[in-house]
Design an enzyme around this catalytic site. Structure first.
Site, PDB file in Angstrom:
ATOM      1  N   ASP A  82      -9.882 -10.905  41.046  1.00  0.00           N
ATOM      2  CA  ASP A  82     -10.752 -11.504  40.041  1.00  0.00           C
ATOM      3  C   ASP A  82     -12.191 -11.527  40.545  1.00  0.00           C
ATOM      4  O   ASP A  82     -12.442 -11.573  41.752  1.00  0.00           O
ATOM      5  CB  ASP A  82     -10.270 -12.901  39.646  1.00  0.00           C
ATOM      6  CG  ASP A  82     -10.315 -13.905  40.789  1.00  0.00           C
ATOM      7  OD1 ASP A  82      -9.897 -13.547  41.907  1.00  0.00           O
ATOM      8  OD2 ASP A  82     -10.766 -15.048  40.570  1.00  0.00           O
ATOM      9  N   GLU A 102      -9.049 -16.630  42.637  1.00  0.00           N
ATOM     10  CA  GLU A 102      -9.834 -17.122  43.761  1.00  0.00           C
ATOM     11  C   GLU A 102     -11.204 -17.625  43.305  1.00  0.00           C
ATOM     12  O   GLU A 102     -11.710 -18.622  43.825  1.00  0.00           O
ATOM     13  CB  GLU A 102     -10.001 -16.017  44.805  1.00  0.00           C
ATOM     14  CG  GLU A 102     -10.399 -16.519  46.189  1.00  0.00           C
ATOM     15  CD  GLU A 102     -11.909 -16.653  46.382  1.00  0.00           C
ATOM     16  OE1 GLU A 102     -12.328 -17.243  47.397  1.00  0.00           O
ATOM     17  OE2 GLU A 102     -12.676 -16.155  45.525  1.00  0.00           O
TER      18      GLU A 102
END
Length: 395
Positions: free
Chosen positions: A76, A141
């Site tokens: 991500d 994250e």
């Protein structure tokens, strides 16, 4: 099938998936397909929780019995901001003058691309691993970190997985590749202090109770003295006040409430419990001093709310892991990396409860910026470092 030995191609394929948290946008499928020629066994569990988006994750393993090395990271990325400000479209992975542009280039699709290429080169040259390697990759994250690494670790352990060591591929180098390995991280704790008063007209202050002087006094008390001098491995602990709020748009109204928020990055001088006690002591002392200074009948009444989870301080002492990676960096770059605990938090704070963990990746100067980018030569250098590490750690 062609082995994924080219880190630049691997990275371009990942960047072209616009996986802004919490969207996966095909990034994990792309990575799983990349790993197929290595014989990887991949699973993609999706985790959920209240008031948070569902998150897709990837756990892929290569090899069978023997020492087990984990590579951890995330696909991500943060939002791109204004795409018109970018030199190239942020998910196009364009290369100009030997530099690849794209969101996630260094944070941290680049690290993943290089580790995959390093594994592929090792297998191509030496045959199957003398042990197991796993990729533990999350899509959470850059978000709340609730449905990502922490749950993926628990999920894997429930299935009998255990690891001997881990590398997190975050961009750890401040200036050039080989500068720094992270062997630990400071802890992080956030809180909010609120003082409640009584709203009123500024022309009649005796009918109101202004909370602003009290919150200012408490804030000063929090930062009036240093927390410690630091340790051999860690910087001094530091508290920053990040906002002061009254929510009052009128200049002729005394507000009813005032608050401040703070974050403290702390070293191993403290635990979460001892630090919270210190915060309360500082606030009590500041309230008493404010009472005496202003001639109040009683100190201001305040409340403290602790925000989010506390990230504990940790330090890795595994000599095999640290020395093998340091020697690999030095062999490729000619520079001995500094061992550091600086910077913010990372998912290593979850992994340290399962096995020794260090962090090493690309240069982080452009992460989260417009025109995030990485020299293609750095991708090659990091791949060579990872390949050397894999060879020596398993050897």
């Amino acid at each position: 099938m062609t082995l994924p030995t080219d880190p630049a191609k691997n990275l371009a394929d990942l960047i072209r998936c616009p996986s802004v948290t919490p969207e996966d946008a095909g990034a994990l499928d792309t990575l799983a397909q990349m790993l197929e020629p290595l014989g990887a066994k991949s699973e993609k569990p999706v985790f959920s929780d209240e008031n948070t988006p569902d998150i897709a994750n990837l756990y892929a393993t290569i090899g069978e019995d023997g020492p087990h090395l984990m590579f951890a990271g995330h696909t991500d990325v943060v939002p791109v901001g204004d795409p018109d400000q970018w030199k190239f479209p942020p998910f196009a992975a364009e290369i100009a003058d030997g530099v690849m542009y794209g969101r996630g280039a260094v944070d941290m699709k680049g690290g993943i691309a290089c580790f995959v290429a390093a594994l592929a080169r090792h297998v191509e040259k030496n045959g199957p691993l003398k042990g197991r390697a796993s990729l533990l990759i999350t899509g959470d994250e850059e978000g709340p970190a609730i449905n990502g690494t922490v749950k993926l670790l628990e999920w894997a352990r429930e299935r009998g997985e255990s690891w001997d060591a881990a590398i997190v591929g975050e961009p750890t180098n401040p200036e050039k590749l080989g500068d720094m390995i992270k062997i630990g991280r400071r802890g992080s704790m956030s809180g909010r202090v609120t003082v409640t008063g009584r709203q009123g007209h500024v022309a009649y202050p005796h009918l109101a109770d202004n909370p602003v002087p009290g919150i200012l006094a408490l804030g000063q008390g929090l930062i009036a003295h240093i927390f410690d001098e630091g340790t051999d491995e860690f910087q001094p602990s530091n508290l920053e006040i990040t906002t002061v709020d009254v929510g009052n748009p009128a200049v002729n109204v005394i507000p009813a409430k005032a608050s401040l928020a703070f974050n403290i990055r702390f070293n191993d001088t403290w635990t979460a419990e001892s630090l919270q006690e210190e915060i309360h002591n500082r606030l009590d002392e500041a309230a008493e001093h404010d009472c005496a200074e202003r001639g109040l009948e009683a100190p201001v009444d305040y409340e403290v709310e602790w925000i989010g989870r506390v990230s504990p301080v940790f330090l890795t002492r595994d000599e095999k892991l640290i020395e093998t990676l340091s020697a690999s960096v030095e062999a490729v770059t000619g520079e001995r990396p500094k061992l550091s605990t600086s910077g913010g938090t990372s998912d290593a704070r979850f992994i340290k409860d399962y096995c020794p963990v260090v962090e090493f990746g690309l240069v982080g100067q452009t992460m989260h910026m417009v025109d995030e980018r990485v020299p293609v030569s750095d991708l090659e250098t990091l791949t060579r470092i990872y390949e050397r590490f894999i060879q020596d750690w398993f050897g």
